[in-house]
Design an enzyme around this catalytic site. Structure first.
Site, PDB file in Angstrom:
ATOM      1  CG  ASN A  44      -0.401  -0.191   2.522  1.00  2.00           C
ATOM      2  OD1 ASN A  44       0.574  -0.909   2.685  1.00  2.00           O
ATOM      3  ND2 ASN A  44      -0.981   0.452   3.515  1.00  2.00           N
ATOM      4  CB  CYS A  55      -5.280  -1.355  -1.769  1.00  2.00           C
ATOM      5  SG  CYS A  55      -6.591  -0.573  -0.825  1.00  2.00           S
ATOM      6  CD  GLU A  57      -5.382  -5.891  -1.384  1.00  2.00           C
ATOM      7  OE1 GLU A  57      -4.816  -4.789  -1.270  1.00  2.00           O
ATOM      8  OE2 GLU A  57      -6.093  -6.388  -0.508  1.00  2.00           O
ATOM      9  CB  CYS A  88     -10.872  -2.258   0.463  1.00  2.00           C
ATOM     10  SG  CYS A  88     -10.349  -1.630  -1.155  1.00  2.00           S
ATOM     11  CB  CYS A  91      -8.981  -4.279  -3.747  1.00  2.00           C
ATOM     12  SG  CYS A  91      -7.778  -2.929  -3.632  1.00  2.00           S
TER      13      CYS A  91
HETATM   14  N1  THU Z   1      -5.098  -1.618   2.591  1.00  7.18           N
HETATM   15  C1  THU Z   1      -4.546  -2.394   1.627  1.00  7.18           C
HETATM   16  O1  THU Z   1      -3.527  -2.036   1.024  1.00  7.18           O
HETATM   17  N2  THU Z   1      -5.143  -3.580   1.335  1.00  7.18           N
HETATM   18  C2  THU Z   1      -6.191  -4.096   2.021  1.00  7.18           C
HETATM   19  O2  THU Z   1      -6.615  -5.200   1.713  1.00  7.18           O
HETATM   20  C3  THU Z   1      -6.803  -3.342   3.117  1.00  7.18           C
HETATM   21  C4  THU Z   1      -6.322  -1.951   3.281  1.00  7.18           C
HETATM   22  C5  THU Z   1      -4.409  -0.384   2.972  1.00  7.18           C
HETATM   23  C6  THU Z   1      -5.029   0.898   2.523  1.00  7.18           C
HETATM   24  C7  THU Z   1      -4.459   1.872   3.533  1.00  7.18           C
HETATM   25  O3  THU Z   1      -3.174   2.279   3.106  1.00  7.18           O
HETATM   26  C8  THU Z   1      -4.293   1.036   4.792  1.00  7.18           C
HETATM   27  O4  THU Z   1      -4.319  -0.304   4.376  1.00  7.18           O
HETATM   28  C9  THU Z   1      -5.357   1.271   5.829  1.00  7.18           C
HETATM   29  O5  THU Z   1      -6.622   1.165   5.276  1.00  7.18           O
END
Ligand code: THU
Length: 138
Positions: A44, A55, A57, A88, A91
Site C-alpha cells: 500500500n 492498496c 492489491e 477492500c 479492490c
Molecule cells: N489496505 C490495503 O492495502 N489492502 C487491504 O486489503 C486493506 C487496506 C491499505 C489501505 C491503507 O493504506 C491502509 O491499508 C489502511 O486502510
C-alpha cells in the site's frame, strides 16, 4: 494451500516491508501470480491527501497489467492482523474484473492462512458481462 502458496505469501510479506503507510501505520503486502507463473508484488502507498491511497492489491495488479501480464491464478494478501485482512470493496471489484474467480490467500505474520474464492468475496458482482445488454437480460 497449494504448492507455491508459501512462496506467494513470502513474496507478499517482503512487499509489505516497502509499504508507505505513514498515515495509517497499517502495512499490507500483496503478491499476484499470472498464468505463466510470473509473480507481481505490491504494497500500500499512502500520501498526504489520504484519498489517493492505493492498496497493495491494486499496486500488484497495475504492475502486472502494465507489464503485459494477462490471466492470473491467485493472489495473496498479508497484513499484521489477528483477524486476517481481506481486500477492500474497491479492490474486490478490480480483482474480479482483472483476475476473475481466483483464490485469495489471506495471511498474517504469524503464519495463519485462509483461502477464499473471489466469487464468495464479491457475490453477484457487476462486470463487463452486464454491458452487453442481450447477455445481461438472459
Ligand atoms: N489496505 C490495503 O492495502 N489492502 C487491504 O486489503 C486493506 C487496506 C491499505 C489501505 C491503507 O493504506 C491502509 O491499508 C489502511 O486502510
Amino acid at each position: 494451500m497449494i504448492d507455491g502458496d508459501d512462496q506467494l505469501v513470502e513474496a507478499a510479506k517482503r512487499a509489505r516491508e516497502f509499504a508507505i503507510a505513514d498515515f495509517s501505520n497499517f502495512r499490507v503486502g500483496a503478491a499476484l501470480v499470472s498464468n505463466d507463473d510470473a509473480v507481481f508484488t505490491g504494497c500500500n502507498i499512502e500520501n498526504a491527501t489520504y484519498g489517493l491511497t492505493v492498496c497493495a492489491e491494486r499496486v500488484a495488479m497495475w504492475k502486472a497489467l502494465s507489464e503485459g501480464a494477462r490471466g492470473f491464478k491467485r493472489i495473496a494478501v498479508v497484513a499484521d492482523t489477528e483477524k486476517l485482512t481481506s481486500p477492500c470493496g474497491a479492490c474486490r471489484q478490480l480483482i474480479w474484473e482483472f483476475c476473475g474467480d481466483v483464490p485469495v490467500v489471506l495471511a498474517n505474520l504469524r503464519g495463519d492462512v485462509e483461502i477464499y474464492q473471489m466469487r464468495d468475496l464479491l457475490p453477484r458482482a457487476f462486470d463487463a458481462t452486464f454491458l452487453d445488454k442481450a447477455e445481461a437480460t438472459r
